[in-house]
Design a protein around this motif. Structure first.
Motif, PDB file in Angstrom:
ATOM      1  N   TYR A   1       0.818  -1.234  -0.122  1.00  0.00           N
ATOM      2  CA  TYR A   1       0.003   0.015  -0.004  1.00  0.00           C
ATOM      3  C   TYR A   1       0.873   1.282   0.024  1.00  0.00           C
ATOM      4  CZ  TYR A   1      -4.120  -3.007   0.904  1.00  0.00           C
ATOM      5  OH  TYR A   1      -5.005  -3.779   0.790  1.00  0.00           O
ATOM      6  N   VAL A   2       1.887   1.235   0.567  1.00  0.00           N
ATOM      7  CA  VAL A   2       2.910   2.049   0.484  1.00  0.00           C
ATOM      8  C   VAL A   2       3.662   2.408  -1.008  1.00  0.00           C
ATOM      9  CG1 VAL A   2       5.120   3.071   1.365  1.00  0.00           C
ATOM     10  CG2 VAL A   2       3.544   2.109   3.026  1.00  0.00           C
ATOM     11  N   ASP A   3       4.228   1.386  -1.436  1.00  0.00           N
ATOM     12  CA  ASP A   3       4.671   1.426  -2.583  1.00  0.00           C
ATOM     13  C   ASP A   3       3.808   1.337  -3.830  1.00  0.00           C
ATOM     14  OD1 ASP A   3       6.856   0.535  -1.085  1.00  0.00           O
ATOM     15  OD2 ASP A   3       7.461  -1.084  -1.845  1.00  0.00           O
ATOM     16  N   PHE A   4       2.641   0.979  -3.682  1.00  0.00           N
ATOM     17  CA  PHE A   4       1.760   1.208  -4.731  1.00  0.00           C
ATOM     18  C   PHE A   4       0.701   2.080  -4.368  1.00  0.00           C
ATOM     19  CE2 PHE A   4       4.224  -2.715  -5.378  1.00  0.00           C
ATOM     20  CZ  PHE A   4       4.271  -2.781  -6.937  1.00  0.00           C
ATOM     21  N   PRO A   5       0.749   3.297  -4.421  1.00  0.00           N
ATOM     22  CA  PRO A   5      -0.444   4.331  -3.496  1.00  0.00           C
ATOM     23  C   PRO A   5      -1.666   4.112  -4.776  1.00  0.00           C
ATOM     24  CG  PRO A   5       1.512   5.487  -4.738  1.00  0.00           C
ATOM     25  CD  PRO A   5       1.931   4.045  -4.762  1.00  0.00           C
TER      26      PRO A   5
ATOM     27  N   LYS B   1      -5.519   3.437  -3.306  1.00  0.00           N
ATOM     28  CA  LYS B   1      -6.604   4.136  -3.387  1.00  0.00           C
ATOM     29  C   LYS B   1      -7.644   3.184  -3.942  1.00  0.00           C
ATOM     30  CE  LYS B   1      -8.290   8.436  -5.371  1.00  0.00           C
ATOM     31  NZ  LYS B   1      -7.808   9.651  -6.163  1.00  0.00           N
ATOM     32  N   TRP B   2      -7.498   2.287  -4.786  1.00  0.00           N
ATOM     33  CA  TRP B   2      -8.306   1.436  -5.523  1.00  0.00           C
ATOM     34  C   TRP B   2      -8.777   0.374  -4.487  1.00  0.00           C
ATOM     35  CZ3 TRP B   2      -7.763  -3.705  -6.156  1.00  0.00           C
ATOM     36  CH2 TRP B   2      -8.715  -4.459  -7.095  1.00  0.00           C
ATOM     37  N   ALA B   3      -7.931   0.144  -3.727  1.00  0.00           N
ATOM     38  CA  ALA B   3      -8.478  -1.054  -2.727  1.00  0.00           C
ATOM     39  C   ALA B   3      -9.143  -0.663  -1.699  1.00  0.00           C
ATOM     40  CB  ALA B   3      -7.083  -1.598  -2.083  1.00  0.00           C
ATOM     41  N   ALA B   4      -8.969   0.679  -1.385  1.00  0.00           N
ATOM     42  CA  ALA B   4     -10.026   1.602  -0.238  1.00  0.00           C
ATOM     43  C   ALA B   4     -11.193   1.429  -0.884  1.00  0.00           C
ATOM     44  CB  ALA B   4      -9.301   2.682   0.123  1.00  0.00           C
ATOM     45  N   ALA B   5     -11.586   1.824  -2.082  1.00  0.00           N
ATOM     46  CA  ALA B   5     -12.697   2.249  -2.673  1.00  0.00           C
ATOM     47  C   ALA B   5     -13.653   1.028  -2.926  1.00  0.00           C
ATOM     48  CB  ALA B   5     -12.362   2.888  -4.001  1.00  0.00           C
ATOM     49  N   ARG B   6     -12.992  -0.088  -3.016  1.00  0.00           N
ATOM     50  CA  ARG B   6     -13.701  -1.646  -3.112  1.00  0.00           C
ATOM     51  C   ARG B   6     -14.354  -1.901  -1.845  1.00  0.00           C
ATOM     52  NH1 ARG B   6     -10.225  -6.437  -5.526  1.00  0.00           N
ATOM     53  NH2 ARG B   6     -12.380  -7.165  -5.876  1.00  0.00           N
TER      54      ARG B   6
END
Length: 386
Positions: free
Chosen positions: A96-100, A104-109
């Protein structure tokens, strides 16, 4: 634990999708909102009955209650034990740090789910003084089983490891992290023994691999392995009164669809895993990041008193694996272990690790478990010649 004496048996890791109303009630209850407790109990009991029936209909041999009454596979502990409060500030996983953009996409899911990175923390001595919730979960599972026309080959129930509790619900009370882990082990021992008296006990311990990229992302691999060994020592203390063949251990690298580029190799953690006082190991082998790990398993030589429960279906995508693919994976696992009777086909991880964060549709879950059964039948023909 039963072995695959005459055919390849099938199981899964534990959590199964919850219906939306139950998920909502569990999340609201965790947040401290007023909920209808009678309705929550009714929904939980109905959900357990539903998933038990669907597992058997899908051909699963070793079934469980799907963790339906729990808000999360480890965060349920804060609702059963004293000593928790406030909010943990759990670090973000390296992915989650290296692929911001991915973060963001994962949080929206999953816009509304149970507490994970902000679970309660230990603010006082932890104490498991009231086992009624655990006893009620066992009762609901037994009741669901009693309604089946045909009983499953075996049953199991999960419980969180001391290590995953400590790394999720952080320490704000004890003088040292180690003291906290061993305190958790002493208290969780009560739940472990209760479960083992009724069903096969599965310890969920993603801390033994996943935490290398979360709480201990700043540690070297040797430093992380030293911490993991301490986690296993605490777990073994909690399991001291339970026969090894009544316990299976699940270890994974995190049940989410993500890069996983920082996952610690299986070869590094195998010596730690085999140091646990258990009779079975449940490990991911189906997802794209860990399909190659059979080579490490074969080289490590699984101890003769261990059963392997390899993940042969993925739990983070809605692809339904072809039974031939499942059979190939099972046969690869048998080749690595060297004994067909010591392999039980399983899933990579749980399908509903937290309320509100399911990644696989429920109808697809049953199709995947059916594909696991069909693949196990194909593998049985190859391995037994019938």
């Amino acid at each position: 634990m039963r072995r695959s004496e005459e055919r390849i048996l099938t199981t899964h890791v534990g959590s199964l999708p919850r219906e939306p109303v139950l998920s909502d009630l569990l999340i609201r209850d965790e947040l401290g909102e007023a909920v209808d407790r009678a309705e929550l109990a009714r929904r939980g009991e109905s959900a357990v009955r539903h998933v038990v029936e669907r597992q058997t209909a899908s051909g699963v041999d070793v079934v469980n209650d799907g963790e339906q009454p729990r808000v999360g596979f480890q965060t349920y502990v804060a609702q059963r034990m004293k000593g928790f409060g406030g909010e943990s500030k759990r670090p973000r996983p390296r992915d989650y740090v290296d692929f911001p953009a991915f973060a963001k996409w994962a949080a929206a899911r999953s816009p509304r789910r149970s507490k994970v990175s902000n679970a309660p923390q230990a603010v006082a001595e932890v104490a498991y003084d009231d086992l009624r919730a655990a006893e009620e979960e066992c009762r609901m599972f037994r009741a669901a089983l009693s309604g089946l026309a045909t009983q499953p080959v075996e049953t199991f129930m999960t419980a969180a490891s001391p290590g995953i509790i400590a790394t999720t619900m952080l320490n704000a009370h004890y003088d040292s992290y180690e003291a906290y882990v061993f305190a958790l082990a002493r208290e969780m021992r009560k739940e472990y023994e209760l479960i083992a008296d009724n069903f096969i006990l599965q310890i969920d311990a993603p801390d033994l691999a996943m935490e290398r990229t979360v709480l201990f992302h700043d540690k070297t691999v040797p430093e992380f392995l030293e911490i993991a060994e301490m986690h296993v020592a605490a777990l073994n203390e909690a399991l001291v009164n339970i026969p090894r063949d009544r316990v299976r251990l699940h270890c994974c690298w995190g049940n989410y669809e993500g890069p996983h580029v920082h996952d610690v190799p299986l070869a590094d953690v195998m010596p730690v895993l085999t140091g646990a006082k258990v009779g079975g190991l449940s490990i991911e082998f189906a997802n794209p990041r860990h399909q190659h790990e059979y080579a490490a398993l074969k080289q490590a030589k699984l101890p003769a008193d261990f059963i392997l429960l390899p993940g042969v279906i993925d739990t983070s995508t809605n692809y339904v694996e072809h039974p031939e693919v499942v059979a190939n994976r099972i046969c690869e696992a048998v080749d690595a272990v060297g004994d067909r009777t010591r392999v039980i086909a399983s899933s990579d991880c749980g399908f509903g690790t937290f309320a509100g964060s399911e990644m696989v549709s429920e109808d697809v879950v049953w199709a995947k478990l059916k594909a696991c059964r069909d693949g196990a039948d194909i593998a049985t023909k190859r391995l037994w010649g019938r």
